[in-house]
Design an enzyme around this catalytic site. Structure first.
Site, PDB file in Angstrom:
ATOM      1  N   THR A   1       0.832  -1.204   0.000  1.00  0.00           N
ATOM      2  CA  THR A   1       0.000   0.000   0.000  1.00  0.00           C
ATOM      3  C   THR A   1       0.861   1.245   0.000  1.00  0.00           C
ATOM      4  O   THR A   1       1.874   1.306   0.690  1.00  0.00           O
ATOM      5  CB  THR A   1      -0.888   0.025   1.263  1.00  0.00           C
ATOM      6  N   GLU A  88      10.314  -3.631  -1.857  1.00  0.00           N
ATOM      7  CA  GLU A  88      10.728  -4.798  -1.076  1.00  0.00           C
ATOM      8  C   GLU A  88      11.793  -5.604  -1.822  1.00  0.00           C
ATOM      9  O   GLU A  88      11.579  -6.029  -2.962  1.00  0.00           O
ATOM     10  CB  GLU A  88       9.506  -5.673  -0.764  1.00  0.00           C
ATOM     11  N   ASN A 215       7.628 -11.790   0.786  1.00  0.00           N
ATOM     12  CA  ASN A 215       6.184 -11.950   0.593  1.00  0.00           C
ATOM     13  C   ASN A 215       5.692 -13.383   0.731  1.00  0.00           C
ATOM     14  O   ASN A 215       4.484 -13.610   0.859  1.00  0.00           O
ATOM     15  CB  ASN A 215       5.778 -11.343  -0.749  1.00  0.00           C
ATOM     16  N   THR A 220      -1.512 -12.433   4.596  1.00  0.00           N
ATOM     17  CA  THR A 220      -2.665 -11.564   4.780  1.00  0.00           C
ATOM     18  C   THR A 220      -3.444 -12.049   5.988  1.00  0.00           C
ATOM     19  O   THR A 220      -3.783 -13.220   6.047  1.00  0.00           O
ATOM     20  CB  THR A 220      -3.573 -11.605   3.539  1.00  0.00           C
TER      21      THR A 220
END
Lengths: 220, 213
Positions: A1, A88, A215, A220
């Site tokens: 984000t 990242e 990741n 999430t």
């Protein structure tokens, strides 16, 4: 984000301010990419206090509006580039500049296509001066151009001209990428697609093993 | 549950900012460089791990002309939906509250109500109308804001507001998630012969491909 808050003490009417902010966002945050994923939360809020006692800007075409737009563009671009730089797993910032398109939006679209290419990003991480991947990403951007006018430079090194690959010092080009990665610097990719007035930029970063590691472990 | 401005700036270093040359000069201050703005950042206990600041506030002493650009992702977070509604009906704003830790996206009516309650509580503390407060969130999708922790932190957050560079820096750190550096910049330029200042802060490191309108 990505989130952003922008403040100014310039005095500007609501309509003009809202137009200026969208233009600046299109020239900055909407021209960055790290991984091709658009967030659910991306937001920029911009507030103008008017406390500088500058002349109130009520027309987007005034000289004062041009001056404020330039300042807004540069602040948002500075922040946008720092996001791409901090991508990242990234070891360097990639700055893609496209010239010679028919319009600014067309140039911007081609630039973002190149900056978004996973293969271009992986090639930069692999310190591979891969002109073919750059040309391909420009070509599938959805903007028509004459491919015999395609020109690609990596830094100052000419990789492609007139739509044809050029003889270049592969070692020097690879070193250019390597040095940028060692200092977390900037890799400049310059693409020309014709003779038009359109110029646009986009910013991204290289794609490293660390991106997958980060990741794969962040849920999430 | 909170830290001072000088402590928060120790968590992550500032990003290098790449500005082209032009008729402007870079100045200190970030979001507080422009006249009338204050900022604060502190740890409010919203993050799942660590004690990095996670709540930021930017306020304006006067009604500020407001604008926004928002994700065009159909799965838009509650703060995005709220701010779009507010900006459609109001041309000015006075405050922006930002939390890191929970994105408050895909949280339905309950998430939207959390936004309204957070805004309402902050507006009361700042003695302004709720529609003058905007809100941004970042963090894990599917999780509502840790509202109790947020509400408990608001008085200290308001009391920490400062027009200093430290206030801007604290806010810039507090909005980060996986970022390795904080992002803050300000410039001074001229508009019609008068000096004006523009400042800003941002965050972002992953899930970055904005398409805001």
């Amino acid at each position: 984000t990505m989130l952003g808050v922008i403040t100014t003490d310039a005095m500007v009417s609501s309509d003009v301010w809202r137009k200026m902010v969208q233009v600046a966002v299109n020239r900055s945050f909407n021209q960055i990419t790290v991984d091709g994923d658009t967030s659910t939360n991306d937001t920029v809020i911009a507030l103008a206090s008017g406390l500088s006692r500058s002349t109130k800007i009520s027309s987007y075409n005034s000289n004062e509006a041009v001056q404020l737009q330039a300042g807004l563009d540069v602040v948002m671009q500075g922040l946008a580039k720092s996001i791409a730089w901090d991508g990242e797993g990234a070891t360097c910032l990639i700055e893609v500049t496209v010239t010679g398109a028919d319009s600014e939006p067309e140039a911007a679209k081609i630039a973002r296509s190149v900056a978004s290419s996973s293969l271009v990003k992986a090639a930069v991480y692999g310190r591979d001066p891969n002109w073919g991947r750059i040309a391909a990403a420009a070509g599938y951007a959805g903007i028509s151009f004459d491919q015999t006018k395609l020109r690609v430079l990596l830094g100052d090194i000419l990789l492609m001209d007139g739509g044809e690959p050029q003889l270049f010092d592969r070692g020097a080009a690879s070193d250019y990428l390597k040095k940028a990665g060692e200092i977390h610097g900037t890799v400049a990719i310059n693409v020309s697609v014709g003779d038009g007035p359109g110029r646009g930029q986009a910013w991204g970063c290289d794609l490293s093993y660390d991106y997958v590691k980060i990741n794969a472990e962040y849920t999430t | 549950i909170s830290m001072t401005a000088s402590e928060v700036s120790n968590h992550i270093p500032p990003a290098p900012i790449f500005l082209p040359q032009g008729p402007w000069k870079q100045i200190p201050g970030g979001v507080t460089a422009a006249e009338g703005f204050k900022a604060a950042g502190l740890y409010g206990g919203l993050r799942a791990k660590g004690d990095k600041p996670d709540l930021a506030l930017v306020t304006c002493d006067v009604d500020a002309t407001s604008a926004g650009a928002f994700t065009t992702n159909v799965v838009a977070a509650a703060p995005v939906l709220y701010c779009k509604t507010v900006l459609n009906t109001s041309k000015t704003a006075r405050a922006v509250l930002i939390n890191a830790g929970q994105a408050n996206a895909a949280t339905g009516d309950a998430g939207y109500q959390d936004v309204r309650e957070s805004v309402s509580s902050l507006a009361k503390l700042l003695q302004m109308k709720p529609e003058e407060v905007l809100i941004e969130s970042t963090g894990v999708i599917g999780q509502r804001i840790k509202k109790e922790a947020l509400l408990k932190s608001l008085p200290k957050l308001v009391n920490s507001l400062s027009a200093s560079t430290e206030g801007a820096d604290a806010a810039a750190v507090a909005i980060t998630t996986t970022d390795l550096v904080s992002k803050s910049v300000a410039i001074q330029s001229q508009v019609g012969g008068t000096d004006i200042r523009i400042g800003g802060m941002a965050k972002g490191s992953g899930m970055i491909h904005p398409n805001m309108a």
